[in-house]
Design a protein around this motif. Structure first.
Motif, PDB file in Angstrom:
ATOM      1  N   GLY A 175      32.851  -7.960  49.507  1.00 47.00           N
ATOM      2  CA  GLY A 175      32.679  -6.765  48.682  1.00 47.00           C
ATOM      3  C   GLY A 175      31.428  -5.982  49.077  1.00 47.00           C
TER       4      GLY A 175
ATOM      5  N   THR B 132      31.208  -2.110  50.387  1.00 41.58           N
ATOM      6  CA  THR B 132      30.318  -1.099  49.789  1.00 41.58           C
ATOM      7  C   THR B 132      29.440  -0.463  50.858  1.00 41.58           C
ATOM      8  OG1 THR B 132      30.262  -2.320  47.700  1.00 41.58           O
ATOM      9  CG2 THR B 132      28.543  -0.692  48.027  1.00 41.58           C
TER      10      THR B 132
ATOM     11  N   VAL C 107      30.148   5.046  45.510  1.00 49.33           N
ATOM     12  CA  VAL C 107      30.925   3.821  45.313  1.00 49.33           C
ATOM     13  C   VAL C 107      29.979   2.627  45.212  1.00 49.33           C
ATOM     14  CG1 VAL C 107      32.610   2.255  46.352  1.00 49.33           C
ATOM     15  CG2 VAL C 107      32.911   4.726  46.570  1.00 49.33           C
TER      16      VAL C 107
ATOM     17  N   THR D  26      31.717  -3.239  44.640  1.00 43.19           N
ATOM     18  CA  THR D  26      33.039  -3.603  45.140  1.00 43.19           C
ATOM     19  C   THR D  26      33.220  -5.122  45.077  1.00 43.19           C
ATOM     20  OG1 THR D  26      32.814  -1.769  46.685  1.00 43.19           O
ATOM     21  CG2 THR D  26      34.620  -3.298  47.073  1.00 43.19           C
TER      22      THR D  26
ATOM     23  N   LEU E 223      36.375  -1.484  42.489  1.00 46.21           N
ATOM     24  CA  LEU E 223      35.098  -0.848  42.782  1.00 46.21           C
ATOM     25  C   LEU E 223      34.774   0.178  41.703  1.00 46.21           C
ATOM     26  CD1 LEU E 223      35.878   2.128  44.105  1.00 46.21           C
ATOM     27  CD2 LEU E 223      36.298   0.753  46.118  1.00 46.21           C
TER      28      LEU E 223
END
Lengths: 85, 85
Positions: A19, A23, A34, A37, B45
């Motif tokens: 994740g 990101t 964003v 994640t 996300l």
């Protein structure tokens, strides 16, 4: 027949390197809005079983024995009835 | 803020070797009533955005550019509103 829809996620307290990598990559692509994640597994399987409580027991066993790492992951699932193919 | 819940799955026509491996392992463990396992990615996300149509455009771009392989995978997602942490 039943279809099991299983989510296997890292526990919230466990770092998700995949994740983090997503990101970072998105920030480098310009998507600076964003964050957080988290990448999980989503598994669908067909159970040749009609009894919901037996199926629930089977899926719990399958997750405990094979699909999820009890140290770092937790799982949840739902069952839906499907036609024989 | 919006949370995007994104499923990235192999197209139905594409062989899923990870799913096959799970099915085989389950058969060896005695779960002979399990079949057609498909393993997908599930990504969550947080988007620092409130406009749903802008967020939809962003997530489509992100999936096209990074998260999904257009040759073998398709994606779908939903957006839910979340509080700032």
């Amino acid at each position: 027949m039943l279809k099991a829809k299983i989510f296997v996620r890292l526990k919230a307290s466990v770092l998700d390197p995949q994740g983090k990598a997503v990101t970072q990559a998105l920030h480098q692509l310009g998507y600076s809005n964003v964050n957080d994640t988290r990448v999980s597994k989503y598994i669908e399987l067909i159970l040749d079983e009609t009894d919901h409580s037996k199926a629930t027991e089977t899926i719990n066993n399958i997750c405990d024995k094979l699909l999820a790492n009890p140290n770092t992951e937790h799982y949840e699932f739902s069952l839906v009835e499907v036609e024989k193919p």
